[in-house]
Write a protein that holds these residues in place. Structure first.
Motif, PDB file in Angstrom:
ATOM      1  N   ILE A   1      30.818  28.774  47.841  1.00 48.66           N
ATOM      2  CA  ILE A   1      32.265  28.602  47.757  1.00 48.66           C
ATOM      3  C   ILE A   1      32.920  29.901  47.281  1.00 48.66           C
ATOM      4  O   ILE A   1      33.978  30.300  47.777  1.00 48.66           O
ATOM      5  CB  ILE A   1      32.610  27.436  46.807  1.00 48.66           C
ATOM      6  CG1 ILE A   1      32.108  26.119  47.387  1.00 48.66           C
ATOM      7  CG2 ILE A   1      34.110  27.373  46.565  1.00 48.66           C
ATOM      8  CD1 ILE A   1      32.347  24.936  46.482  1.00 48.66           C
ATOM      9  N   SER A   2      32.281  30.573  46.329  1.00 50.09           N
ATOM     10  CA  SER A   2      32.837  31.825  45.823  1.00 50.09           C
ATOM     11  C   SER A   2      32.926  32.870  46.924  1.00 50.09           C
ATOM     12  O   SER A   2      33.979  33.505  47.120  1.00 50.09           O
ATOM     13  CB  SER A   2      31.981  32.347  44.668  1.00 50.09           C
ATOM     14  OG  SER A   2      31.947  31.421  43.602  1.00 50.09           O
TER      15      SER A   2
ATOM     16  N   SER B   1      32.852  32.343  50.118  1.00 48.13           N
ATOM     17  CA  SER B   1      33.722  31.904  51.217  1.00 48.13           C
ATOM     18  C   SER B   1      35.174  32.280  50.945  1.00 48.13           C
ATOM     19  O   SER B   1      35.948  32.530  51.878  1.00 48.13           O
ATOM     20  CB  SER B   1      33.603  30.393  51.417  1.00 48.13           C
ATOM     21  OG  SER B   1      34.134  29.691  50.308  1.00 48.13           O
ATOM     22  N   SER B   2      35.560  32.311  49.663  1.00 48.65           N
ATOM     23  CA  SER B   2      36.917  32.739  49.343  1.00 48.65           C
ATOM     24  C   SER B   2      37.113  34.215  49.683  1.00 48.65           C
ATOM     25  O   SER B   2      38.164  34.624  50.179  1.00 48.65           O
ATOM     26  CB  SER B   2      37.218  32.494  47.861  1.00 48.65           C
ATOM     27  OG  SER B   2      36.337  33.242  47.034  1.00 48.65           O
TER      28      SER B   2
ATOM     29  N   ALA C   1      42.983  31.412  50.625  1.00 47.70           N
ATOM     30  CA  ALA C   1      41.720  31.993  50.171  1.00 47.70           C
ATOM     31  C   ALA C   1      41.761  32.301  48.679  1.00 47.70           C
ATOM     32  O   ALA C   1      40.771  32.121  47.967  1.00 47.70           O
ATOM     33  CB  ALA C   1      41.407  33.259  50.964  1.00 47.70           C
ATOM     34  N   VAL C   2      42.924  32.751  48.186  1.00 49.03           N
ATOM     35  CA  VAL C   2      43.054  33.046  46.758  1.00 49.03           C
ATOM     36  C   VAL C   2      42.939  31.771  45.928  1.00 49.03           C
ATOM     37  O   VAL C   2      42.258  31.747  44.896  1.00 49.03           O
ATOM     38  CB  VAL C   2      44.394  33.764  46.491  1.00 49.03           C
ATOM     39  CG1 VAL C   2      44.695  33.802  45.003  1.00 49.03           C
ATOM     40  CG2 VAL C   2      44.347  35.184  47.043  1.00 49.03           C
TER      41      VAL C   2
ATOM     42  N   ASN D   1      41.354  29.155  46.791  1.00 53.56           N
ATOM     43  CA  ASN D   1      39.941  28.784  46.893  1.00 53.56           C
ATOM     44  C   ASN D   1      39.119  29.583  45.893  1.00 53.56           C
ATOM     45  O   ASN D   1      38.174  29.064  45.276  1.00 53.56           O
ATOM     46  CB  ASN D   1      39.455  29.040  48.321  1.00 53.56           C
ATOM     47  CG  ASN D   1      38.038  28.534  48.538  1.00 53.56           C
ATOM     48  OD1 ASN D   1      37.546  27.654  47.836  1.00 53.56           O
ATOM     49  ND2 ASN D   1      37.377  29.087  49.537  1.00 53.56           N
ATOM     50  N   MET D   2      39.491  30.860  45.700  1.00 54.44           N
ATOM     51  CA  MET D   2      38.773  31.685  44.737  1.00 54.44           C
ATOM     52  C   MET D   2      39.005  31.193  43.306  1.00 54.44           C
ATOM     53  O   MET D   2      38.094  31.216  42.469  1.00 54.44           O
ATOM     54  CB  MET D   2      39.201  33.144  44.878  1.00 54.44           C
ATOM     55  CG  MET D   2      38.380  34.111  44.019  1.00 54.44           C
ATOM     56  SD  MET D   2      38.739  35.834  44.408  1.00 54.44           S
ATOM     57  CE  MET D   2      40.414  35.958  43.821  1.00 54.44           C
TER      58      MET D   2
ATOM     59  N   SER E   1      37.728  39.713  45.713  1.00 54.11           N
ATOM     60  CA  SER E   1      38.941  40.071  46.450  1.00 54.11           C
ATOM     61  C   SER E   1      38.861  41.496  46.985  1.00 54.11           C
ATOM     62  O   SER E   1      39.348  41.783  48.082  1.00 54.11           O
ATOM     63  CB  SER E   1      40.162  39.909  45.549  1.00 54.11           C
ATOM     64  OG  SER E   1      40.080  40.772  44.424  1.00 54.11           O
TER      65      SER E   1
ATOM     66  N   GLY F   1      37.501  34.384  53.334  1.00 54.08           N
ATOM     67  CA  GLY F   1      38.848  33.959  53.698  1.00 54.08           C
ATOM     68  C   GLY F   1      39.863  35.066  53.493  1.00 54.08           C
ATOM     69  O   GLY F   1      40.768  35.251  54.322  1.00 54.08           O
ATOM     70  N   ILE F   2      39.735  35.813  52.406  1.00 55.03           N
ATOM     71  CA  ILE F   2      40.644  36.945  52.184  1.00 55.03           C
ATOM     72  C   ILE F   2      40.458  37.995  53.273  1.00 55.03           C
ATOM     73  O   ILE F   2      41.440  38.555  53.788  1.00 55.03           O
ATOM     74  CB  ILE F   2      40.392  37.552  50.788  1.00 55.03           C
ATOM     75  CG1 ILE F   2      40.839  36.573  49.693  1.00 55.03           C
ATOM     76  CG2 ILE F   2      41.125  38.883  50.638  1.00 55.03           C
ATOM     77  CD1 ILE F   2      40.521  37.038  48.294  1.00 55.03           C
TER      78      ILE F   2
ATOM     79  N   SER G   1      36.730  28.239  42.876  1.00 60.87           N
ATOM     80  CA  SER G   1      35.322  28.625  42.804  1.00 60.87           C
ATOM     81  C   SER G   1      34.996  29.303  41.475  1.00 60.87           C
ATOM     82  O   SER G   1      33.918  29.065  40.898  1.00 60.87           O
ATOM     83  CB  SER G   1      34.979  29.556  43.966  1.00 60.87           C
ATOM     84  OG  SER G   1      35.694  30.776  43.868  1.00 60.87           O
TER      85      SER G   1
END
Length: 416
Positions: free
Chosen positions: A30-31, A33-34, A285-286, A288-289, A329, A37-38, A292
């Motif tokens: 999950i971490s 994946s964020s 995405a942020v 989500n981060m 990020s 996503g970014i 996570s």
């Protein structure tokens, strides 16, 4: 910079916490994946804004390829005594060339086919820029009969014309007959075909020498106006003001920026709207981060408690979590920027290859203003995207870092 803000053991802990143990692979997935996503959000934003910048620049260049930078007309429908006006305008600084013109709507017909178009009379000796767009045949000439035309490739195809054919043009600017007002009609020889790259011109503009329209409409020596071309089109507003002051009262002057203001404002608004909409990808995405990192903090409660027990301060724990988010990020933003720049750089080549392989045309000139998808990378836009993405990523670490710093050692280690 990171060496000044973070100690070596904080950087080591951040890297270690981002690596998953067997029991924590879901949290690590999950971490990361964020971060992915970014990267996708940054890449998409760069590509879309580059395409919109390229489209705006391409359309502007195509419009100005056949259109003047400044248009000057008299107080009436026609301009008499235009020679003195032309001399005055040509003497202005920054003016590359100026030329009289006549234009009006006509109906072009050949056989059973007919299409409306704009018939524009040009000064043959002052139209070298337009002549360069001729792909078949030649440009109109001042020698011989003036009743000759060059037409856009699309209009020629729709009418089914060949070079040398006689196309009939009917002008509504007719005279008065015993039965009332009657349009004027005349056969013109097609001597050339141009390709402007702009569909609206290729299907809707017919060029002919000025004397042909003057004789067709019995205008005498009058013209519609004077078109002015500049060395630098960006100073059109200033030169237009100078021309207004130099010409007699009643002169109607408009520059290309005012003439197309609504259109370019619409493009600008659309570009801003697309940027805002696509920024939501980065925001998702942020968030989500954030989730996570909170999960990582919950999984590492015992380790965080041990760190605080052996002397780690609240600020040190917060810096570890913030560094984790900054790494996610930062890697995502850097990867997205690189992929976005590469894709925007070679987008036309990639799309051309896909069109060739699939036989599907993504952009038709008959539907859109242009027949291909241009791309123009704006370094300022790319810089803003990268900086905003990094700032959002750092801000997303504040809540997880506060949660980590607030872990009570006694509570976390009570049952250990």
């Amino acid at each position: 910079m990171s060496g000044l803000l973070f100690t070596p053991h904080e950087r080591m802990l951040a890297r270690r916490y981002l690596r998953s143990r067997r029991s924590e692979r879901f949290v690590s997935l999950i971490s990361w994946s964020s971060g992915i996503g970014i990267a996708i959000g940054v890449m998409t934003l760069i590509v879309v804004l580059s395409v919109m910048n390229g489209a705006a620049a391409e359309i502007r260049d195509k419009i100005l390829g056949f259109s003047s930078h400044i248009d000057i007309q008299g107080p009436g429908d026609t301009l008499e005594g235009w020679q003195q006006w032309l001399t005055t305008v040509e003497a202005l600084p920054d003016v590359k060339r100026a030329a009289p013109y006549i234009q009006g709507q006509v109906l072009a017909s050949y056989g059973s086919r007919a299409f409306g178009a704009l018939l524009k009379g040009v000064d043959v000796s002052r139209s070298d820029d337009i002549a360069r767009h001729i792909t078949h045949g030649r440009f109109v000439s001042s020698e011989g009969s003036p009743f000759q035309v060059v037409m856009g490739k699309t209009l020629v195809r729709k009418l089914g014309l060949q070079l040398g054919d006689q196309v009939r043009l009917m002008s509504p600017s007719g005279g008065v007959s015993p039965s009332g007002a009657a349009p004027r009609m005349r056969a013109f020889e097609l001597v050339g075909i141009f390709d402007s790259g702009f569909h609206e011109y290729d299907i809707g503009v017919i060029l002919t020498p000025i004397p042909a329209i003057q004789r067709l409409n019995r205008m005498g020596d009058a013209v519609t106006g004077i078109e002015v071309f500049l060395h630098d089109r960006e100073v059109a507003a200033r030169v237009a003001a100078e021309a207004q002051a130099a010409l007699p009262p009643g002169a109607w002057i408009i520059d290309w920026q005012r003439r197309n203001r609504a259109f370019f404002n619409a493009l600008k608004t659309e570009r801003v709207a697309m940027g805002v909409i696509l920024s939501l990808i980065i925001m998702v995405a942020v968030f989500n981060m954030v989730a996570s990192l909170v999960m990582v903090v919950m999984e590492r409660r015992k380790e965080i408690a041990i760190l605080k027990t052996i002397g780690a301060t609240r600020s040190s724990v917060m810096r570890v979590v913030m560094l984790m988010g900054a790494m996610l990020s930062g890697i995502g933003t850097l990867a997205g920027a690189v992929m976005g720049l590469l894709l925007a750089w070679k987008l036309d080549v990639l799309l051309a290859w896909i069109e060739t392989m699939t036989g599907v045309q993504f952009m038709s000139g008959e539907v859109y203003f242009i027949d291909h998808i241009p791309s123009k990378i704006d370094p300022v836009s790319v810089g803003v995207i990268v900086v905003v993405s990094l700032i959002m990523g750092v801000m997303a670490t504040l809540y997880p870092a506060w949660r980590a710093a607030s872990v009570p050692p006694a509570e976390a280690l009570r049952y250990e």
